[in-house]
Design a protein around this motif. Structure first.
Motif, PDB file in Angstrom:
ATOM      1  N   THR A  32      27.233 -62.070 -96.999  1.00 45.17           N
ATOM      2  CA  THR A  32      27.701 -62.088 -98.381  1.00 45.17           C
ATOM      3  C   THR A  32      28.969 -61.245 -98.438  1.00 45.17           C
ATOM      4  OG1 THR A  32      25.539 -62.419 -99.410  1.00 45.17           O
ATOM      5  CG2 THR A  32      27.220 -61.299-100.715  1.00 45.17           C
ATOM      6  N   MET A  33      29.998 -61.818 -99.026  1.00 49.46           N
ATOM      7  CA  MET A  33      31.280 -61.124 -99.153  1.00 49.46           C
ATOM      8  C   MET A  33      31.511 -60.794-100.616  1.00 49.46           C
ATOM      9  SD  MET A  33      32.336 -61.077 -96.045  1.00 49.46           S
ATOM     10  CE  MET A  33      34.051 -60.603 -96.263  1.00 49.46           C
ATOM     11  N   ALA A  34      31.975 -59.595-100.866  1.00 48.50           N
ATOM     12  CA  ALA A  34      32.172 -59.165-102.244  1.00 48.50           C
ATOM     13  C   ALA A  34      33.537 -58.523-102.423  1.00 48.50           C
ATOM     14  CB  ALA A  34      31.083 -58.161-102.633  1.00 48.50           C
ATOM     15  N   GLU A  43      34.774 -45.147-111.410  1.00 47.35           N
ATOM     16  CA  GLU A  43      33.892 -45.541-110.330  1.00 47.35           C
ATOM     17  C   GLU A  43      34.333 -46.900-109.764  1.00 47.35           C
ATOM     18  OE1 GLU A  43      31.693 -42.219-110.329  1.00 47.35           O
ATOM     19  OE2 GLU A  43      31.084 -43.945-109.119  1.00 47.35           O
ATOM     20  N   ARG A  44      33.993 -47.096-108.519  1.00 49.51           N
ATOM     21  CA  ARG A  44      34.251 -48.412-107.912  1.00 49.51           C
ATOM     22  C   ARG A  44      33.298 -49.417-108.541  1.00 49.51           C
ATOM     23  NH1 ARG A  44      35.183 -48.620-101.517  1.00 49.51           N
ATOM     24  NH2 ARG A  44      36.467 -46.873-102.244  1.00 49.51           N
ATOM     25  N   GLU A  45      33.850 -50.518-109.032  1.00 47.30           N
ATOM     26  CA  GLU A  45      33.037 -51.490-109.752  1.00 47.30           C
ATOM     27  C   GLU A  45      33.059 -52.853-109.093  1.00 47.30           C
ATOM     28  OE1 GLU A  45      34.365 -52.269-113.728  1.00 47.30           O
ATOM     29  OE2 GLU A  45      36.364 -52.900-113.087  1.00 47.30           O
ATOM     30  N   PHE A  46      31.968 -53.538-109.276  1.00 44.79           N
ATOM     31  CA  PHE A  46      31.793 -54.888-108.743  1.00 44.79           C
ATOM     32  C   PHE A  46      32.692 -55.861-109.479  1.00 44.79           C
ATOM     33  CE2 PHE A  46      29.437 -58.302-106.835  1.00 44.79           C
ATOM     34  CZ  PHE A  46      29.279 -59.270-107.814  1.00 44.79           C
ATOM     35  N   VAL A  47      33.359 -56.708-108.731  1.00 48.94           N
ATOM     36  CA  VAL A  47      34.201 -57.759-109.306  1.00 48.94           C
ATOM     37  C   VAL A  47      33.523 -59.116-109.141  1.00 48.94           C
ATOM     38  CG1 VAL A  47      36.402 -58.985-109.125  1.00 48.94           C
ATOM     39  CG2 VAL A  47      36.329 -56.481-108.905  1.00 48.94           C
ATOM     40  N   GLY A  48      33.054 -59.397-107.952  1.00 52.09           N
ATOM     41  CA  GLY A  48      32.392 -60.660-107.690  1.00 52.09           C
ATOM     42  C   GLY A  48      31.985 -60.765-106.235  1.00 52.09           C
ATOM     43  N   ALA A  49      31.213 -61.801-105.940  1.00 49.88           N
ATOM     44  CA  ALA A  49      30.734 -61.988-104.579  1.00 49.88           C
ATOM     45  C   ALA A  49      30.448 -63.455-104.325  1.00 49.88           C
ATOM     46  CB  ALA A  49      29.482 -61.152-104.333  1.00 49.88           C
ATOM     47  N   ARG A  56      27.198 -69.595-103.138  1.00 44.83           N
ATOM     48  CA  ARG A  56      27.036 -69.257-104.547  1.00 44.83           C
ATOM     49  C   ARG A  56      27.944 -68.089-104.887  1.00 44.83           C
ATOM     50  NH1 ARG A  56      20.729 -68.508-105.064  1.00 44.83           N
ATOM     51  NH2 ARG A  56      21.099 -67.587-103.009  1.00 44.83           N
ATOM     52  N   VAL A  57      28.494 -68.149-106.094  1.00 40.91           N
ATOM     53  CA  VAL A  57      29.475 -67.149-106.497  1.00 40.91           C
ATOM     54  C   VAL A  57      28.994 -66.452-107.758  1.00 40.91           C
ATOM     55  CG1 VAL A  57      31.898 -66.743-106.997  1.00 40.91           C
ATOM     56  CG2 VAL A  57      31.251 -68.664-105.551  1.00 40.91           C
ATOM     57  N   TYR A  58      29.234 -65.151-107.797  1.00 42.38           N
ATOM     58  CA  TYR A  58      28.845 -64.332-108.935  1.00 42.38           C
ATOM     59  C   TYR A  58      30.041 -63.489-109.356  1.00 42.38           C
ATOM     60  CZ  TYR A  58      24.235 -65.484-107.081  1.00 42.38           C
ATOM     61  OH  TYR A  58      23.134 -66.155-106.621  1.00 42.38           O
ATOM     62  N   TYR A  59      30.155 -63.246-110.648  1.00 44.32           N
ATOM     63  CA  TYR A  59      31.275 -62.487-111.178  1.00 44.32           C
ATOM     64  C   TYR A  59      30.814 -61.421-112.152  1.00 44.32           C
ATOM     65  CZ  TYR A  59      34.026 -66.453-109.454  1.00 44.32           C
ATOM     66  OH  TYR A  59      34.593 -67.422-108.666  1.00 44.32           O
ATOM     67  N   ALA A  60      31.595 -60.382-112.243  1.00 50.16           N
ATOM     68  CA  ALA A  60      31.409 -59.415-113.318  1.00 50.16           C
ATOM     69  C   ALA A  60      31.871 -60.064-114.614  1.00 50.16           C
ATOM     70  CB  ALA A  60      32.225 -58.149-113.041  1.00 50.16           C
ATOM     71  N   SER A  62      33.629 -58.932-116.876  1.00 49.34           N
ATOM     72  CA  SER A  62      35.011 -58.585-117.226  1.00 49.34           C
ATOM     73  C   SER A  62      36.043 -59.513-116.595  1.00 49.34           C
ATOM     74  CB  SER A  62      35.305 -57.139-116.818  1.00 49.34           C
ATOM     75  OG  SER A  62      35.100 -56.971-115.417  1.00 49.34           O
ATOM     76  N   VAL A  63      35.653 -60.237-115.558  1.00 53.69           N
ATOM     77  CA  VAL A  63      36.621 -61.110-114.877  1.00 53.69           C
ATOM     78  C   VAL A  63      36.229 -62.582-114.925  1.00 53.69           C
ATOM     79  CG1 VAL A  63      37.179 -59.203-113.326  1.00 53.69           C
ATOM     80  CG2 VAL A  63      35.573 -60.976-112.563  1.00 53.69           C
ATOM     81  N   LYS A  64      35.058 -62.845-115.458  1.00 50.16           N
ATOM     82  CA  LYS A  64      34.573 -64.236-115.497  1.00 50.16           C
ATOM     83  C   LYS A  64      35.541 -65.111-116.278  1.00 50.16           C
ATOM     84  CE  LYS A  64      30.194 -64.231-115.666  1.00 50.16           C
ATOM     85  NZ  LYS A  64      28.790 -64.122-116.142  1.00 50.16           N
ATOM     86  N   GLY A  65      35.870 -66.246-115.695  1.00 43.46           N
ATOM     87  CA  GLY A  65      36.807 -67.159-116.321  1.00 43.46           C
ATOM     88  C   GLY A  65      38.255 -66.894-115.955  1.00 43.46           C
ATOM     89  N   ARG A  66      38.535 -65.742-115.361  1.00 43.36           N
ATOM     90  CA  ARG A  66      39.908 -65.422-114.961  1.00 43.36           C
ATOM     91  C   ARG A  66      40.047 -65.314-113.447  1.00 43.36           C
ATOM     92  NH1 ARG A  66      42.044 -60.642-116.186  1.00 43.36           N
ATOM     93  NH2 ARG A  66      40.039 -59.522-116.200  1.00 43.36           N
ATOM     94  N   PHE A  67      39.013 -64.876-112.789  1.00 44.04           N
ATOM     95  CA  PHE A  67      39.049 -64.685-111.341  1.00 44.04           C
ATOM     96  C   PHE A  67      38.179 -65.743-110.665  1.00 44.04           C
ATOM     97  CE2 PHE A  67      39.901 -59.786-111.201  1.00 44.04           C
ATOM     98  CZ  PHE A  67      40.999 -59.971-112.046  1.00 44.04           C
ATOM     99  N   THR A  68      38.603 -66.142-109.475  1.00 45.38           N
ATOM    100  CA  THR A  68      37.842 -67.123-108.702  1.00 45.38           C
ATOM    101  C   THR A  68      37.739 -66.655-107.262  1.00 45.38           C
ATOM    102  OG1 THR A  68      38.659 -68.926-110.094  1.00 45.38           O
ATOM    103  CG2 THR A  68      37.681 -69.525-107.977  1.00 45.38           C
ATOM    104  N   ILE A  69      36.513 -66.645-106.750  1.00 49.00           N
ATOM    105  CA  ILE A  69      36.280 -66.276-105.361  1.00 49.00           C
ATOM    106  C   ILE A  69      35.977 -67.549-104.574  1.00 49.00           C
ATOM    107  CG2 ILE A  69      34.738 -65.070-103.771  1.00 49.00           C
ATOM    108  CD1 ILE A  69      34.303 -62.980-105.938  1.00 49.00           C
TER     109      ILE A  69
END
Length: 123
Positions: A32-34, A43-49, A56-60, A62-69
């Motif tokens: 799994t890459m994040a 603090e270091r915060e999760f963006v997505g993985a 399967r892709v997961y997003y925080a 705060s970035v959902k709809g703007r960032f794509t992994i």
């Protein structure tokens, strides 16, 4: 596994950037890459993985709809496409990996980390 993040830079609000994280080592497709980020004084915060097995892709929120992994197993590389950037996205972005195949939203469970790449968004 060694991770090398690249692609950071400075953009104006509303702009886009694409980060890359190249991984060395075997069995990359099972990891799994994040992406995480850390702004000054925060603090270091999760963006997505993205999971290696099923993609399967997961997003925080705060970035959902703007960032794509996305990932390219043939190149052992994971990408973070960032659009509609705003100054609150300014941070050092890190890629991380875990060989458990699971997704964690906390940094504690990721065994491997890249060196980080700076993203600066000006208003």
């Amino acid at each position: 596994v060694q991770l090398q993040a690249s692609g950071g830079g400075s953009v104006q609000a509303g702009g886009s950037l694409k980060l890359s994280c190249a991984a060395s080592g075997r069995a990359f497709s099972s990891y799994t890459m994040a992406w995480f980020r850390q702004a000054p004084g925060k603090e270091r915060e999760f963006v997505g993985a993205i999971t290696g097995s099923g993609g399967r892709v997961y997003y925080a929120d705060s970035v959902k709809g703007r960032f794509t992994i996305s990932g390219d197993n043939a190149k052992n590389t994971v990408y973070l496409q960032m659009t509609s950037l705003n100054p609150e996205d300014t941070a050092v972005y890190y890629c991380a990996a875990t060989n458990t195949g699971l997704v964690y939203r906390t940094r504690l469970y990721y065994n491997y980390w890249g060196q980080g790449t700076q993203v600066t968004v000006s208003s």
